[in-house]
Design an enzyme around this catalytic site. Sequence first.
Site, mmCIF file in Angstrom:
data_model
loop_
_atom_site.group_PDB
_atom_site.id
_atom_site.type_symbol
_atom_site.label_atom_id
_atom_site.label_comp_id
_atom_site.label_asym_id
_atom_site.label_seq_id
_atom_site.Cartn_x
_atom_site.Cartn_y
_atom_site.Cartn_z
ATOM 1 N N TYR A 61 -2.477 -1.251 10.219
ATOM 2 C CA TYR A 61 -2.666 -1.629 8.804
ATOM 3 C C TYR A 61 -1.500 -1.134 8.065
ATOM 4 O O TYR A 61 -0.740 -1.921 7.620
ATOM 5 C CB TYR A 61 -3.870 -0.871 8.187
ATOM 6 C CG TYR A 61 -3.940 -1.011 6.703
ATOM 7 C CD1 TYR A 61 -4.439 -2.207 6.143
ATOM 8 C CD2 TYR A 61 -3.659 -0.055 5.661
ATOM 9 C CE1 TYR A 61 -4.341 -2.485 4.738
ATOM 10 C CE2 TYR A 61 -3.627 -0.193 4.394
ATOM 11 C CZ TYR A 61 -4.056 -1.246 3.910
ATOM 12 O OH TYR A 61 -4.327 -1.556 2.722
ATOM 13 N N SER A 117 0.994 -1.432 0.199
ATOM 14 C CA SER A 117 -0.019 0.097 -0.009
ATOM 15 C C SER A 117 1.061 1.393 0.168
ATOM 16 O O SER A 117 2.096 1.069 0.440
ATOM 17 C CB SER A 117 -0.852 0.095 1.312
ATOM 18 O OG SER A 117 -1.410 1.290 1.509
#
Length: 283
Positions: A188, A175
């Site tokens: 995350y 990400s």
Amino acid sequence: MNEQTLPKQEQDHQPGDEHLMHPRPDYSPRYRGSDRLKGKVAVITGGDSGIGRATAVLFAREGAKVAFLYKDETEDAEETERLVKAEGADVFSMAGDVGETDVANRFVEAVVQRFGRIDVLVNNAAEQHYQEELTDISDEQLERTYKTNIFGMFRITRAALPHMQEGSSIICTTSVTAFKGQDVLMDYASTKGAILAFVRALSGNLASKGIRVNAVAPGPIWTPLIPASFPAENVAKFGKNVPLGRPGQPNEVATCMLFLACEDSSYITGQTLHPNGGTLVGG
């Protein structure tokens, strides 16, 4: 000036359901296939929706047989199966928690029994939880996020590797948060940094075997994770802060997956592609 990019909406469970989203994400391939994965067997985790669905459909169009794992989103999974079959491809799916060793082993065993081998592995399954304060992140949330995002990736890859040969490709979804952080997704973001390190380490480990390992680091992409993670007010402005001024669509990421899966990227390993709307990152 209108700051809204999407309608306000929320979902109350992870990783979310695509059929409940409005507007629906765009998974459709934009071009006719050219047999870039003809005869290959592709395995995708989190393949029922979002980036996973778009990747499954695109791989099918390019000639691959597709197997995907999903958690419990049966309606979405059935739709993805239908879409893959509509491309003329064989498809297999299984429900289960990607973070569980037993599930990883059973899924890979079932894929190999069905298709005989694995040529492409796309580690895509993930979850995320909005928290404004580190002190509000419970041990349960922390361990759950790591179990899905990095432990599951490790376990699926470990199970699949004995069935992969020279020329195979492993692709891991990291990400933009691994590069620039995200102050309301601290656990995350840290898993996505771990994935980046995993890709760089594994690529060196497997280079002599002719198996390539790369990553894709999406920015704000319109997937079920978004309404399942953020307050409705945040969803309405999702993707506004990138240079292109909008959220990306899953089919704008699937093309990166295809490039890394096929022979077009035969001299690329240990690298990361950045479909993120123009955010400049290092590494």
